[in-house]
Design a protein around this motif. Structure first.
Motif, PDB file in Angstrom:
ATOM      1  N   VAL A 196      -4.427  -2.733  -3.685  1.00  0.00           N
ATOM      2  CA  VAL A 196      -4.645  -1.799  -4.786  1.00  0.00           C
ATOM      3  C   VAL A 196      -4.750  -2.579  -6.089  1.00  0.00           C
ATOM      4  N   ASN A 197      -5.697  -2.192  -6.916  1.00  0.00           N
ATOM      5  CA  ASN A 197      -5.812  -2.769  -8.248  1.00  0.00           C
ATOM      6  C   ASN A 197      -4.581  -2.387  -9.070  1.00  0.00           C
ATOM      7  N   GLN A 198      -3.968  -3.369  -9.711  1.00  0.00           N
ATOM      8  CA  GLN A 198      -2.697  -3.117 -10.395  1.00  0.00           C
ATOM      9  C   GLN A 198      -2.837  -2.148 -11.559  1.00  0.00           C
ATOM     10  N   ALA A 199      -3.960  -2.223 -12.280  1.00  0.00           N
ATOM     11  CA  ALA A 199      -4.165  -1.283 -13.387  1.00  0.00           C
ATOM     12  C   ALA A 199      -4.383   0.132 -12.853  1.00  0.00           C
ATOM     13  N   ALA A 200      -5.152   0.249 -11.763  1.00  0.00           N
ATOM     14  CA  ALA A 200      -5.400   1.570 -11.182  1.00  0.00           C
ATOM     15  C   ALA A 200      -4.109   2.194 -10.687  1.00  0.00           C
ATOM     16  N   LEU A 201      -3.201   1.376 -10.189  1.00  0.00           N
ATOM     17  CA  LEU A 201      -1.928   1.897  -9.691  1.00  0.00           C
ATOM     18  C   LEU A 201      -1.141   2.571 -10.806  1.00  0.00           C
ATOM     19  N   LYS A 202      -1.297   2.073 -12.029  1.00  0.00           N
ATOM     20  CA  LYS A 202      -0.614   2.681 -13.173  1.00  0.00           C
ATOM     21  C   LYS A 202      -1.409   3.863 -13.734  1.00  0.00           C
ATOM     22  N   LEU A 203      -2.700   3.664 -13.941  1.00  0.00           N
ATOM     23  CA  LEU A 203      -3.509   4.657 -14.635  1.00  0.00           C
ATOM     24  C   LEU A 203      -3.950   5.811 -13.744  1.00  0.00           C
ATOM     25  N   LYS A 204      -4.060   5.562 -12.438  1.00  0.00           N
ATOM     26  CA  LYS A 204      -4.546   6.590 -11.511  1.00  0.00           C
ATOM     27  C   LYS A 204      -3.495   6.925 -10.449  1.00  0.00           C
ATOM     28  N   ARG A 205      -2.243   6.688 -10.780  1.00  0.00           N
ATOM     29  CA  ARG A 205      -1.182   6.856  -9.783  1.00  0.00           C
ATOM     30  C   ARG A 205      -1.169   8.262  -9.190  1.00  0.00           C
ATOM     31  N   GLU A 206      -1.376   9.266 -10.029  1.00  0.00           N
ATOM     32  CA  GLU A 206      -1.290  10.648  -9.547  1.00  0.00           C
ATOM     33  C   GLU A 206      -2.315  10.916  -8.454  1.00  0.00           C
ATOM     34  N   ARG A 207      -3.515  10.337  -8.581  1.00  0.00           N
ATOM     35  CA  ARG A 207      -4.563  10.534  -7.576  1.00  0.00           C
ATOM     36  C   ARG A 207      -4.385   9.588  -6.391  1.00  0.00           C
ATOM     37  N   LEU A 208      -3.903   8.386  -6.675  1.00  0.00           N
ATOM     38  CA  LEU A 208      -3.766   7.387  -5.626  1.00  0.00           C
ATOM     39  C   LEU A 208      -2.578   7.649  -4.696  1.00  0.00           C
ATOM     40  N   GLN A 209      -1.473   8.080  -5.267  1.00  0.00           N
ATOM     41  CA  GLN A 209      -0.224   8.145  -4.507  1.00  0.00           C
ATOM     42  C   GLN A 209      -0.323   8.973  -3.226  1.00  0.00           C
ATOM     43  N   PRO A 210      -0.933  10.177  -3.257  1.00  0.00           N
ATOM     44  CA  PRO A 210      -1.023  10.952  -2.003  1.00  0.00           C
ATOM     45  C   PRO A 210      -1.808  10.219  -0.920  1.00  0.00           C
ATOM     46  N   ILE A 211      -2.846   9.485  -1.316  1.00  0.00           N
ATOM     47  CA  ILE A 211      -3.635   8.743  -0.334  1.00  0.00           C
ATOM     48  C   ILE A 211      -2.827   7.580   0.227  1.00  0.00           C
ATOM     49  N   LEU A 212      -2.117   6.864  -0.650  1.00  0.00           N
ATOM     50  CA  LEU A 212      -1.293   5.749  -0.191  1.00  0.00           C
ATOM     51  C   LEU A 212      -0.224   6.244   0.785  1.00  0.00           C
ATOM     52  N   GLU A 213       0.368   7.376   0.472  1.00  0.00           N
ATOM     53  CA  GLU A 213       1.415   7.918   1.350  1.00  0.00           C
ATOM     54  C   GLU A 213       0.834   8.342   2.696  1.00  0.00           C
ATOM     55  N   ALA A 214      -0.365   8.936   2.677  1.00  0.00           N
ATOM     56  CA  ALA A 214      -1.017   9.335   3.933  1.00  0.00           C
ATOM     57  C   ALA A 214      -1.360   8.113   4.770  1.00  0.00           C
ATOM     58  N   PHE A 215      -1.851   7.059   4.111  1.00  0.00           N
ATOM     59  CA  PHE A 215      -2.152   5.811   4.810  1.00  0.00           C
ATOM     60  C   PHE A 215      -0.882   5.247   5.453  1.00  0.00           C
ATOM     61  N   GLU A 216       0.218   5.281   4.699  1.00  0.00           N
ATOM     62  CA  GLU A 216       1.458   4.705   5.203  1.00  0.00           C
ATOM     63  C   GLU A 216       1.963   5.475   6.423  1.00  0.00           C
ATOM     64  N   ARG A 217       1.910   6.798   6.365  1.00  0.00           N
ATOM     65  CA  ARG A 217       2.345   7.609   7.503  1.00  0.00           C
ATOM     66  C   ARG A 217       1.481   7.318   8.731  1.00  0.00           C
ATOM     67  N   ALA A 218       0.174   7.279   8.514  1.00  0.00           N
ATOM     68  CA  ALA A 218      -0.741   7.039   9.632  1.00  0.00           C
ATOM     69  C   ALA A 218      -0.571   5.640  10.207  1.00  0.00           C
ATOM     70  N   SER A 219      -0.296   4.660   9.346  1.00  0.00           N
ATOM     71  CA  SER A 219      -0.126   3.287   9.826  1.00  0.00           C
ATOM     72  C   SER A 219       1.148   3.153  10.649  1.00  0.00           C
ATOM     73  N   ARG A 220       2.176   3.919  10.295  1.00  0.00           N
ATOM     74  CA  ARG A 220       3.421   3.897  11.095  1.00  0.00           C
ATOM     75  C   ARG A 220       3.158   4.438  12.496  1.00  0.00           C
ATOM     76  N   LEU A 221       2.343   5.484  12.567  1.00  0.00           N
ATOM     77  CA  LEU A 221       1.990   6.033  13.873  1.00  0.00           C
ATOM     78  C   LEU A 221       1.180   5.023  14.683  1.00  0.00           C
ATOM     79  N   ASN A 222       0.278   4.286  14.002  1.00  0.00           N
ATOM     80  CA  ASN A 222      -0.508   3.245  14.673  1.00  0.00           C
ATOM     81  C   ASN A 222       0.419   2.190  15.271  1.00  0.00           C
ATOM     82  N   ASN A 223       1.437   1.842  14.523  1.00  0.00           N
ATOM     83  CA  ASN A 223       2.353   0.790  14.952  1.00  0.00           C
ATOM     84  C   ASN A 223       3.193   1.232  16.146  1.00  0.00           C
ATOM     85  N   GLN A 224       3.448   2.546  16.206  1.00  0.00           N
ATOM     86  CA  GLN A 224       4.264   3.075  17.316  1.00  0.00           C
ATOM     87  C   GLN A 224       3.443   3.286  18.578  1.00  0.00           C
ATOM     88  N   ALA A 225       2.114   3.394  18.391  1.00  0.00           N
ATOM     89  CA  ALA A 225       1.243   3.685  19.542  1.00  0.00           C
ATOM     90  C   ALA A 225       1.190   2.512  20.504  1.00  0.00           C
TER      91      ALA A 225
END
Length: 225
Positions: A196-225
């Motif tokens: 993630v671009n560090q400036a975008a993480l600050k300036l676009k956090r509200e839009r980015l955060q839900p996607i990052l969280e969805a990615f993290e949840r899905a990646s945990r499932l990938n790791n368990q598969a």
């Protein structure tokens, strides 16, 4: 002629074609985002999604960190191998996505005695595009090497005498076997990371955060598969 831009209310994801693109699609779907065109059949390099504020740009795998670092993309997916060569400057790496798994290995001609050459302190010629990683690996082992930078067809180098060995990413090993090469040493496991671009993480956090969280949840499932 219109100019592509990255407005403050949009998000741009940088991906490379092939396995990383394919493996990222389920993660995007977990965030409610689908890409409306296939990069394998479309000539477009900027792809729309079902979200008018999210677009995907298709770039060379080795260029993903650069696009994200300089803000042309807000986030991207890149292999650990690429990030090690890039150095990760200016990038936030929050998630190992557990996709596009492979390994980085040393390979040689089937008849080459790699262990003997290393024991005797021979100076090896090693072809690779992962120069930084190869340099650090052989330095840690105390092995002297001459590194030859190539950008493709690593397997050819030992066959024509350009190098004694190669350092490359290996998935199934079928290409090595087809060219009478064998893995002699595994350097590290490789998977793809979200960057993630560090400036975008600050300036676009509200839009980015839900996607990052969805990615993290899905990646945990990938790791368990």
């Amino acid at each position: 002629m219109s100019t592509f831009s990255n407005p403050a209310n949009s998000l741009i994801l940088a991906l490379s074609k092939g396995r990383i693109f394919d493996d990222t699609m389920p993660l995007l779907a977990a965030a409610g985002i689908t890409v409306t065109e296939n990069p394998e059949t479309s000539r477009k390099l900027i792809l729309a999604t079902n979200d008018p504020h999210v677009r995907v740009i298709i770039v060379r795998a080795s260029d993903v960190p650069t696009y994200v670092q300089y803000g042309a993309a807000d986030f991207g997916v890149a292999g650990k191998d690429v990030l090690l060569e890039h150095g990760g400057e200016g990038l936030y790496q929050p998630i190992d996505l557990n996709i596009a798994k492979c390994r980085m290995s040393v390979a040689v001609n089937a008849g080459f005695d790699y262990d003997k050459a290393v024991r005797q302190g021979a100076r090896l010629r090693v072809a690779t595009k992962f120069v930084q990683t190869a340099r650090e690996h052989f330095a840690a082992k105390g092995v002297h090497v001459d590194l030859i930078k190539l950008y493709g067809s690593m397997e050819l180098a030992p066959l024509v005498g350009l190098s004694d060995a190669i350092v490359d990413v290996v998935s199934t090993g079928s290409t090595l076997r087809a060219n009478n090469l064998v893995e002699v040493e595994e350097i590290m496991d490789i998977s793809s990371r979200l960057v993630v671009n560090q400036a975008a993480l600050k300036l676009k956090r509200e839009r980015l955060q839900p996607i990052l969280e969805a990615f993290e949840r899905a990646s945990r499932l990938n790791n368990q598969a």
